[in-house]
Write a protein that holds these residues in place. Structure first.
Motif, PDB file in Angstrom:
ATOM      1  N   LEU A 156      67.288  61.410  46.601  1.00 16.89           N
ATOM      2  CA  LEU A 156      68.051  60.480  45.496  1.00 16.89           C
ATOM      3  C   LEU A 156      69.032  59.400  46.070  1.00 16.89           C
ATOM      4  N   ILE A 157      68.605  58.193  45.709  1.00 11.57           N
ATOM      5  CA  ILE A 157      69.368  57.144  46.073  1.00 11.57           C
ATOM      6  C   ILE A 157      70.570  56.975  44.837  1.00 11.57           C
ATOM      7  N   LYS A 158      71.801  56.749  45.260  1.00 13.71           N
ATOM      8  CA  LYS A 158      72.915  56.852  44.407  1.00 13.71           C
ATOM      9  C   LYS A 158      73.962  55.642  44.811  1.00 13.71           C
ATOM     10  N   ALA A 159      74.395  54.994  43.938  1.00 10.35           N
ATOM     11  CA  ALA A 159      75.378  53.948  43.805  1.00 10.35           C
ATOM     12  C   ALA A 159      76.562  54.692  44.326  1.00 10.35           C
ATOM     13  N   VAL A 160      77.269  54.152  45.432  1.00 10.16           N
ATOM     14  CA  VAL A 160      78.466  55.024  46.075  1.00 10.16           C
ATOM     15  C   VAL A 160      79.670  54.710  45.032  1.00 10.16           C
ATOM     16  N   ALA A 161      79.778  53.884  44.207  1.00  8.88           N
ATOM     17  CA  ALA A 161      80.859  53.650  43.070  1.00  8.88           C
ATOM     18  C   ALA A 161      80.249  54.114  41.916  1.00  8.88           C
ATOM     19  N   GLY A 162      79.146  54.506  41.600  1.00  7.36           N
ATOM     20  CA  GLY A 162      78.503  54.952  40.370  1.00  7.36           C
ATOM     21  C   GLY A 162      78.984  56.280  39.766  1.00  7.36           C
ATOM     22  N   GLY A 163      78.401  56.374  38.449  1.00 11.03           N
ATOM     23  CA  GLY A 163      78.796  57.463  37.635  1.00 11.03           C
ATOM     24  C   GLY A 163      77.659  57.192  36.251  1.00 11.03           C
ATOM     25  N   GLY A 164      77.882  58.505  35.513  1.00 10.36           N
ATOM     26  CA  GLY A 164      77.047  58.210  34.178  1.00 10.36           C
ATOM     27  C   GLY A 164      75.564  57.915  34.724  1.00 10.36           C
ATOM     28  N   GLY A 165      74.940  58.179  35.615  1.00  9.35           N
ATOM     29  CA  GLY A 165      73.552  58.137  36.156  1.00  9.35           C
ATOM     30  C   GLY A 165      73.294  56.716  36.606  1.00  9.35           C
ATOM     31  N   LYS A 166      74.177  56.041  36.557  1.00  9.74           N
ATOM     32  CA  LYS A 166      73.914  54.443  36.565  1.00  9.74           C
ATOM     33  C   LYS A 166      73.709  54.113  38.033  1.00  9.74           C
ATOM     34  N   GLY A 167      72.797  53.438  38.558  1.00  7.26           N
ATOM     35  CA  GLY A 167      72.562  53.231  40.111  1.00  7.26           C
ATOM     36  C   GLY A 167      72.270  54.385  40.829  1.00  7.26           C
ATOM     37  N   MET A 168      71.296  55.197  40.103  1.00  6.57           N
ATOM     38  CA  MET A 168      70.743  56.394  40.570  1.00  6.57           C
ATOM     39  C   MET A 168      69.290  56.401  40.593  1.00  6.57           C
ATOM     40  N   ARG A 169      68.479  56.568  41.700  1.00  4.07           N
ATOM     41  CA  ARG A 169      67.041  56.627  41.528  1.00  4.07           C
ATOM     42  C   ARG A 169      66.425  57.861  42.469  1.00  4.07           C
ATOM     43  N   ARG A 170      65.455  58.682  41.914  1.00  2.23           N
ATOM     44  CA  ARG A 170      64.922  59.625  42.609  1.00  2.23           C
ATOM     45  C   ARG A 170      63.758  58.770  43.123  1.00  2.23           C
ATOM     46  N   VAL A 171      63.397  59.179  44.556  1.00  2.00           N
ATOM     47  CA  VAL A 171      62.204  58.354  45.235  1.00  2.00           C
ATOM     48  C   VAL A 171      61.417  59.885  45.912  1.00  2.00           C
ATOM     49  N   ASP A 172      60.082  59.947  45.477  1.00  2.00           N
ATOM     50  CA  ASP A 172      59.345  60.811  46.070  1.00  2.00           C
ATOM     51  C   ASP A 172      58.600  61.082  47.256  1.00  2.00           C
ATOM     52  N   GLN A 173      58.405  59.362  47.370  1.00  2.00           N
ATOM     53  CA  GLN A 173      57.766  59.149  48.674  1.00  2.00           C
ATOM     54  C   GLN A 173      58.030  57.862  49.297  1.00  2.00           C
ATOM     55  N   ALA A 174      57.765  57.657  50.545  1.00  2.00           N
ATOM     56  CA  ALA A 174      58.180  56.580  51.209  1.00  2.00           C
ATOM     57  C   ALA A 174      57.888  55.199  50.502  1.00  2.00           C
ATOM     58  N   ALA A 175      56.432  55.151  49.857  1.00  2.64           N
ATOM     59  CA  ALA A 175      56.016  53.617  49.415  1.00  2.64           C
ATOM     60  C   ALA A 175      56.752  53.269  48.136  1.00  2.64           C
ATOM     61  N   ASP A 176      57.537  54.251  47.603  1.00  6.41           N
ATOM     62  CA  ASP A 176      58.272  53.814  46.464  1.00  6.41           C
ATOM     63  C   ASP A 176      59.805  53.619  46.858  1.00  6.41           C
ATOM     64  N   PHE A 177      60.241  53.651  48.174  1.00  2.00           N
ATOM     65  CA  PHE A 177      61.607  53.669  48.375  1.00  2.00           C
ATOM     66  C   PHE A 177      62.203  52.154  48.225  1.00  2.00           C
ATOM     67  N   ALA A 178      61.433  51.149  48.710  1.00  3.49           N
ATOM     68  CA  ALA A 178      61.944  49.780  48.767  1.00  3.49           C
ATOM     69  C   ALA A 178      62.288  49.491  47.171  1.00  3.49           C
ATOM     70  N   ASP A 179      61.373  49.556  46.400  1.00  2.00           N
ATOM     71  CA  ASP A 179      61.604  49.107  45.109  1.00  2.00           C
ATOM     72  C   ASP A 179      62.827  49.781  44.280  1.00  2.00           C
ATOM     73  N   ALA A 180      62.664  51.209  44.568  1.00  2.00           N
ATOM     74  CA  ALA A 180      63.842  52.034  43.889  1.00  2.00           C
ATOM     75  C   ALA A 180      65.417  51.728  44.502  1.00  2.00           C
ATOM     76  N   LEU A 181      65.504  51.046  45.874  1.00  2.00           N
ATOM     77  CA  LEU A 181      66.688  50.859  46.475  1.00  2.00           C
ATOM     78  C   LEU A 181      67.022  49.416  45.818  1.00  2.00           C
ATOM     79  N   VAL A 182      66.217  48.423  45.662  1.00  2.00           N
ATOM     80  CA  VAL A 182      66.646  47.317  45.131  1.00  2.00           C
ATOM     81  C   VAL A 182      66.992  47.501  43.630  1.00  2.00           C
TER      82      VAL A 182
END
Length: 573
Positions: A156-182
């Motif tokens: 899970l990528i999570k915004a450090v100041a986040g809450g309510g599910g905002k700024g949160m992305r699940r990533v299942d494989q390395a190929a999807d990481f860059a887009d999910a991070l942005v």
């Protein structure tokens, strides 16, 4: 007790606070934006102050205007509710500097829990278990992707100041990481003013269980047991209950003690919630649990705790803020029966829970349930604020009794004028796995096909219309009340089997701001390819191509504000 309190919030939480204040003889001052001028909470307060236009940045996030209104109306304290300024340490300090009482924790406690990475380091030092992950300062894409590989996918990528599910992305494989991070960084910046993220191991079969805390200025800390908030969509809660189904008493005590440790570690005062992820992949009996975050405020789902403990948590907040000791100690608290809360939203479960707007032509609730609502019949759900219409809460002698009461309450709830999740909620509480307590955060995803089926006897008149072959309900373009045709929404569902009838005109599903545009005229696109990202109603919506073809026109650019149903992109075979 205070003589007068200003409520620095809106909607159902403002009404909730006003209700308790009236019972205690405390006068209230409401603040409202232009969009809320005729809202119920404005009428129900003793006094009301206009603080700005509809946009929250110019109204409900203006702490200076809140403080000025409190001073001008001789309020002694400010209750921030939840959301908006409730976890803003600078606002809490400004209240104190102005001679006002901030009804919440100290600024230092808010800051200690505000950034998830720092909070987890603090909790680990206090002996509270935390999820394996990376909470460091290196925010470079390469560094974060390296840490994700070390942790092991899924993450899970999570915004450090986040809450309510905002700024949160699940990533299942390395190929999807860059887009999910942005995407997570952008959402964190837009929602919280901070793009920093942390990386955590994704627990495959988790339950989201949180502990309600209360602490006073005399050193007393108690927990008011747990709430299970596992049923979520888009990482946002939709069904909450207390106590948690099948939770062993030993695990309940361990989690309660860990939450009290967390409060003591930061010198906490007031209402707070410690959220835990419980790994139930090996069953609930000996499941490990991990600190996720601490919410330094009252929670939306606090009514279920009030129902099983016989308490008024807003009253506790007021008394603690006045310097009184907690009304009860730990031995005085016990679980009484079972309570469940569902959130009735203006949204379309059949279309990835896309939020909806419009006028509530009809809004009726049963008298057998506790209703916490921001709106009344005839009001409108606007694009400016959260699309929640109401919380529907029931209490029973046990869980089976509570479920039966909730089913009955939802059958006798009526909404017309815009799309809602009412049928979805009816199906959730009628589901056999839900009734058995077989729940985790993947429940809605696993059952989505059955949970989003039309409710068979909800609206007999509408059913008759659907039977008419000339009715728009049977039109192949996917007509949907108060939304553009589904063939024009182009999210992830609805029309794969009718490629020949799918329009290539992509319209905005609601008013909003275009965050990014990924195509230009002349581009060849595949079906399902990402075209745009639209920000609306506090959520990012990815709009994808409904079919393969060539982009012949793009009618808007990133940062543009677009109207409902505005033509955005044209695709031709």
């Amino acid at each position: 007790m205070f003589d007068k309190v200003l409520i620095a919030n809106r909607g159902e939480i403002a009404r909730r606070i006003i209700r308790t204040c009236k019972r205690l003889g405390v006068r209230t001052v409401a603040v409202f934006s232009e969009a809320d001028r005729h809202a119920p909470f404005v009428r129900e307060a003793d006094e009301a102050v206009l603080i700005g236009p509809a946009a929250v940045a110019d109204s409900y996030l203006r702490g200076d205007r809140m403080i000025a209104a409190a001073l001008n109306h001789n309020a002694q304290a400010i209750h921030p509710g939840y959301g908006f300024l409730s976890e803003n340490a600078e606002f809490a300090e400004a209240c104190t500097a102005a001679g006002l009482v901030f009804i919440g924790p100290t600024p230092s406690a808010i800051r200690a829990m505000a950034l998830k990475g720092a909070a987890k380091a603090l909790m680990s030092a206090a002996g509270v278990p935390v999820t394996p992950g990376y909470h460091g300062d290196d925010q470079s894409p390469d560094g974060l992707q390296t840490e994700a590989a070390r942790i092991g996918y899924p993450v899970l990528i999570k915004a450090v100041a986040g809450g309510g599910g905002k700024g949160m992305r699940r990533v299942d494989q390395a190929a999807d990481f860059a887009d999910a991070l942005v995407s997570a960084q952008r959402e964190g910046q837009n929602a919280f003013g901070d793009p920093k993220v942390l990386i955590e191991k994704y627990i495959e079969i988790p339950r989201h269980i949180e502990i309600q805390l209360f602490a006073d200025t005399h050193g007393n800390v108690v927990h008011l047991f747990e709430r299970d908030c596992s049923l979520q969509r888009r990482h946002q809660k939709v069904v909450e209950e207390a106590p948690a189904p099948h939770l062993p008493e030993g695990l309940r005590q361990k989690m309660g003690q860990a939450a009290v440790k967390a409060a003591l570690a930061i010198g906490y005062v007031g209402a707070g919630t410690v959220e835990f992820i419980v790994d139930v992949s090996g069953g609930i009996g000996s499941a490990p649990f991990y600190f996720m975050e601490m919410n330094t405020r009252l929670q939306v789902e606090h009514p279920v705790t009030e129902e099983i403990t016989g308490t008024d948590l807003v009253e506790w907040q007021l008394r603690v803020a006045c310097g009184e000791p907690l009304p009860k100690n730990q031995d005085d608290l016990a679980i009484l029966g079972h309570a469940i809360e569902v959130r009735l939203y203006a949204e379309d479960p059949e279309n990835d829970f896309l939020p909806a707007t419009g006028k509530l032509e009809r809004l009726e609730f049963p008298k057998t349930a506790r209703i916490e609502s921001a709106v009344e019949q005839g009001d409108a759900v606007s694009v400016f604020y959260d699309p929640m219409i109401a919380k529907i809460v029931v209490h029973g002698n046990d869980r089976a009794h509570a479920i039966a009461k909730l089913r009955e309450a939802l059958i006798h709830t009526g909404v017309q004028g815009l799309t809602t999740n009412l049928g979805f909620l009816r199906r959730v509480v009628s589901d056999t796995d839900f009734a058995a307590g077989e729940i985790d955060t993947g429940f809605i995803g696993r059952h989505i096909d059955t949970l989003t089926l039309p409710w068979p006897d909800a609206e007999p008149d509408a059913a008759a219309v659907r039977a008419d072959p000339t009715s728009p309900w049977n039109d192949i373009n996917g007509f949907w009340l108060n939304l553009p045709p589904r063939a024009h929404l182009h999210l992830d569902r609805g029309d794969a089997d009718h490629a020949g009838t799918v329009s290539g005109d992509i319209h905005a599903p609601m008013p909003g701001k275009l965050i990014d545009v990924f195509v230009k005229p002349g581009d060849a696109v595949e079906k399902g390819q990402k075209l745009l990202i639209l920000g609306a109603m506090k959520i990012e919506h990815t709009i994808k191509a409904p079919k393969a073809g060539t982009v012949t026109a793009v009618h808007a650019s990133a940062s543009d504000q677009v109207a409902d149903k505005a033509l955005l992109v044209e695709i031709r075979d």
